[in-house]
Motif scaffolding. Structure first.
Motif, PDB file in Angstrom:
ATOM      1  N   GLN A 117       0.808  -1.216   0.000  1.00 25.66           N
ATOM      2  CA  GLN A 117       0.000   0.000   0.000  1.00 25.66           C
ATOM      3  C   GLN A 117       0.843   1.269   0.000  1.00 25.66           C
ATOM      4  O   GLN A 117       0.300   2.374  -0.157  1.00 25.66           O
ATOM      5  N   LEU A 118       2.159   1.143   0.185  1.00 18.85           N
ATOM      6  CA  LEU A 118       3.026   2.323   0.246  1.00 18.85           C
ATOM      7  C   LEU A 118       3.015   3.074  -1.079  1.00 18.85           C
ATOM      8  O   LEU A 118       2.940   2.479  -2.149  1.00 18.85           O
ATOM      9  N   LYS A 119       3.102   4.390  -0.990  1.00 19.01           N
ATOM     10  CA  LYS A 119       3.080   5.227  -2.182  1.00 19.01           C
ATOM     11  C   LYS A 119       4.395   5.983  -2.333  1.00 19.01           C
ATOM     12  O   LYS A 119       5.272   5.896  -1.482  1.00 19.01           O
ATOM     13  N   GLY A 120       4.519   6.731  -3.409  1.00 20.25           N
ATOM     14  CA  GLY A 120       5.714   7.527  -3.644  1.00 20.25           C
ATOM     15  C   GLY A 120       6.946   6.674  -3.888  1.00 20.25           C
ATOM     16  O   GLY A 120       6.868   5.538  -4.363  1.00 20.25           O
ATOM     17  N   ILE A 121       8.114   7.234  -3.520  1.00 23.64           N
ATOM     18  CA  ILE A 121       9.377   6.542  -3.736  1.00 23.64           C
ATOM     19  C   ILE A 121       9.438   5.251  -2.934  1.00 23.64           C
ATOM     20  O   ILE A 121       9.964   4.235  -3.401  1.00 23.64           O
ATOM     21  N   LYS A 122       8.879   5.258  -1.711  1.00 25.66           N
ATOM     22  CA  LYS A 122       8.895   4.051  -0.884  1.00 25.66           C
ATOM     23  C   LYS A 122       8.164   2.908  -1.578  1.00 25.66           C
ATOM     24  O   LYS A 122       8.639   1.775  -1.610  1.00 25.66           O
ATOM     25  N   GLY A 123       6.998   3.206  -2.130  1.00 25.78           N
ATOM     26  CA  GLY A 123       6.212   2.178  -2.802  1.00 25.78           C
ATOM     27  C   GLY A 123       6.914   1.613  -4.019  1.00 25.78           C
ATOM     28  O   GLY A 123       6.957   0.393  -4.215  1.00 25.78           O
ATOM     29  N   SER A 124       7.498   2.506  -4.844  1.00 26.35           N
ATOM     30  CA  SER A 124       8.184   2.027  -6.049  1.00 26.35           C
ATOM     31  C   SER A 124       9.448   1.251  -5.692  1.00 26.35           C
ATOM     32  O   SER A 124       9.794   0.258  -6.347  1.00 26.35           O
ATOM     33  N   ALA A 125      10.153   1.687  -4.636  1.00 27.20           N
ATOM     34  CA  ALA A 125      11.371   0.991  -4.221  1.00 27.20           C
ATOM     35  C   ALA A 125      11.047  -0.406  -3.684  1.00 27.20           C
ATOM     36  O   ALA A 125      11.720  -1.386  -4.034  1.00 27.20           O
ATOM     37  N   ILE A 126      10.016  -0.491  -2.835  1.00 27.34           N
ATOM     38  CA  ILE A 126       9.605  -1.797  -2.302  1.00 27.34           C
ATOM     39  C   ILE A 126       9.164  -2.711  -3.447  1.00 27.34           C
ATOM     40  O   ILE A 126       9.516  -3.898  -3.499  1.00 27.34           O
ATOM     41  N   GLY A 127       8.413  -2.157  -4.389  1.00 29.26           N
ATOM     42  CA  GLY A 127       7.973  -2.944  -5.539  1.00 29.26           C
ATOM     43  C   GLY A 127       9.141  -3.472  -6.351  1.00 29.26           C
ATOM     44  O   GLY A 127       9.146  -4.630  -6.774  1.00 29.26           O
ATOM     45  N   SER A 128      10.160  -2.638  -6.557  1.00 30.96           N
ATOM     46  CA  SER A 128      11.323  -3.067  -7.343  1.00 30.96           C
ATOM     47  C   SER A 128      12.095  -4.171  -6.633  1.00 30.96           C
ATOM     48  O   SER A 128      12.608  -5.093  -7.285  1.00 30.96           O
ATOM     49  N   VAL A 129      12.172  -4.101  -5.305  1.00 27.09           N
ATOM     50  CA  VAL A 129      12.863  -5.142  -4.544  1.00 27.09           C
ATOM     51  C   VAL A 129      12.121  -6.472  -4.677  1.00 27.09           C
ATOM     52  O   VAL A 129      12.729  -7.541  -4.797  1.00 27.09           O
ATOM     53  N   ILE A 130      10.774  -6.408  -4.676  1.00 25.70           N
ATOM     54  CA  ILE A 130       9.983  -7.628  -4.867  1.00 25.70           C
ATOM     55  C   ILE A 130      10.155  -8.160  -6.287  1.00 25.70           C
ATOM     56  O   ILE A 130      10.201  -9.374  -6.515  1.00 25.70           O
ATOM     57  N   GLY A 131      10.273  -7.259  -7.255  1.00 28.94           N
ATOM     58  CA  GLY A 131      10.376  -7.676  -8.655  1.00 28.94           C
ATOM     59  C   GLY A 131      11.743  -8.190  -9.054  1.00 28.94           C
ATOM     60  O   GLY A 131      11.860  -9.016  -9.968  1.00 28.94           O
ATOM     61  N   MET A 132      12.797  -7.740  -8.370  1.00 30.97           N
ATOM     62  CA  MET A 132      14.169  -8.113  -8.757  1.00 30.97           C
ATOM     63  C   MET A 132      14.394  -9.615  -8.867  1.00 30.97           C
ATOM     64  O   MET A 132      14.929 -10.092  -9.874  1.00 30.97           O
ATOM     65  N   PRO A 133      14.014 -10.412  -7.862  1.00 32.82           N
ATOM     66  CA  PRO A 133      14.307 -11.853  -7.954  1.00 32.82           C
ATOM     67  C   PRO A 133      13.426 -12.619  -8.938  1.00 32.82           C
ATOM     68  O   PRO A 133      13.633 -13.808  -9.149  1.00 32.82           O
ATOM     69  N   LEU A 134      12.436 -11.958  -9.544  1.00 34.34           N
ATOM     70  CA  LEU A 134      11.567 -12.654 -10.491  1.00 34.34           C
ATOM     71  C   LEU A 134      12.332 -13.068 -11.748  1.00 34.34           C
ATOM     72  O   LEU A 134      12.011 -14.073 -12.382  1.00 34.34           O
ATOM     73  N   ASN A 135      13.349 -12.269 -12.115  1.00 31.90           N
ATOM     74  CA  ASN A 135      14.145 -12.553 -13.318  1.00 31.90           C
ATOM     75  C   ASN A 135      13.260 -12.726 -14.548  1.00 31.90           C
ATOM     76  O   ASN A 135      13.401 -13.680 -15.320  1.00 31.90           O
ATOM     77  N   MET A 136      12.319 -11.803 -14.705  1.00 38.10           N
ATOM     78  CA  MET A 136      11.381 -11.867 -15.826  1.00 38.10           C
ATOM     79  C   MET A 136      11.474 -10.594 -16.661  1.00 38.10           C
ATOM     80  O   MET A 136      11.950  -9.556 -16.196  1.00 38.10           O
ATOM     81  N   CYS A 137      10.978 -10.685 -17.883  1.00 37.54           N
ATOM     82  CA  CYS A 137      10.879  -9.492 -18.722  1.00 37.54           C
ATOM     83  C   CYS A 137       9.703  -8.649 -18.223  1.00 37.54           C
ATOM     84  O   CYS A 137       8.949  -9.054 -17.338  1.00 37.54           O
ATOM     85  N   ALA A 138       9.524  -7.471 -18.811  1.00 36.73           N
ATOM     86  CA  ALA A 138       8.457  -6.573 -18.373  1.00 36.73           C
ATOM     87  C   ALA A 138       7.078  -7.190 -18.577  1.00 36.73           C
ATOM     88  O   ALA A 138       6.172  -6.991 -17.756  1.00 36.73           O
TER      89      ALA A 138
END
Length: 208
Positions: A75-96
């Motif tokens: 539920q976090l917004k702003g830079i915190k939300g995008s940063a948390i999202g990117s950390v979750i997405g990093m280990p996926l090793n998937m394309c966009a």
């Protein structure tokens, strides 16, 4: 490296670099047939990736439904939300494309636009396999600049783009009743109950 530089003298003897060929394309193949076979090969590769994306997204959603703190992070917004999202997405090793499917599955019961986009960008720009591969192929300065640019995209561009999202827009799957029949957040319930409910949520989310 020889193949990438176009110097390979046996391009069809060791397979393709990008995907498995269900329908092998020979050098003497008719052009039209070669195009059709290549399209079918790309379709199968994409369908395989999307299948894993749905399964992983459903598994992540079951975690969000079972662990309140993880759900709150989405539920976090702003830079915190995008940063948390990117950390979750990093280990996926998937394309966009596949990351988008996973992100929509994970945030289908609720989540900020920043977290959703952050997962997509993190999976596509900061995946570990891609970074390691780039260090093996390119000058370190090129790779570091690419990482810095990716971080800027996630921390600056994603929050800006997220502000353009209509706050009243809801995901088609948001608050699906099938996933809200039983509240089973850990540690309110026993570990066994939470595991069983998480597995049930994963099966339902995969089906949805």
């Amino acid at each position: 490296m020889i193949c990438i530089e176009g110097k390979c003298t046996k391009p069809h003897d060791h397979g393709e670099l990008n995907f498995h060929e269900r329908f092998p394309v020979s050098e003497t193949e008719n052009y039209g047939v070669a195009v059709l076979k290549s399209c079918a090969n790309f379709w199968e590769a994409n369908a395989t990736g999307m299948t894993f994306a749905v399964i992983i997204g459903a598994a992540a959603l079951s975690l969000a439904l079972s662990y309140k703190k993880f759900s709150n992070l989405l539920q976090l917004k702003g830079i915190k939300g995008s940063a948390i999202g990117s950390v979750i997405g990093m280990p996926l090793n998937m394309c966009a494309n596949c990351s988008a499917v996973t992100s929509m599955g994970l945030t289908s019961q609720g989540g900020s636009a920043e977290a959703s986009l952050g997962i997509i960008m993190g999976g596509a720009l900061l995946n570990f396999i891609g970074i390691v591969t780039m260090f093996a192929l390119f000058n370190p300065a090129v790779v570091i600049s690419r990482i810095v640019f990716s971080i800027l995209m996630i921390t600056i561009v994603v929050p800006l783009v997220s502000k353009m999202v209509n706050p009243n827009t809801q995901s088609p799957l948001e608050q699906a009743t099938a996933l809200n029949q039983i509240s089973c957040y850990y540690p309110k319930k026993s570990i066994l109950q939470t595991i069983i409910k998480s597995f049930e949520d994963w099966l339902i989310a995969s089906g949805i």
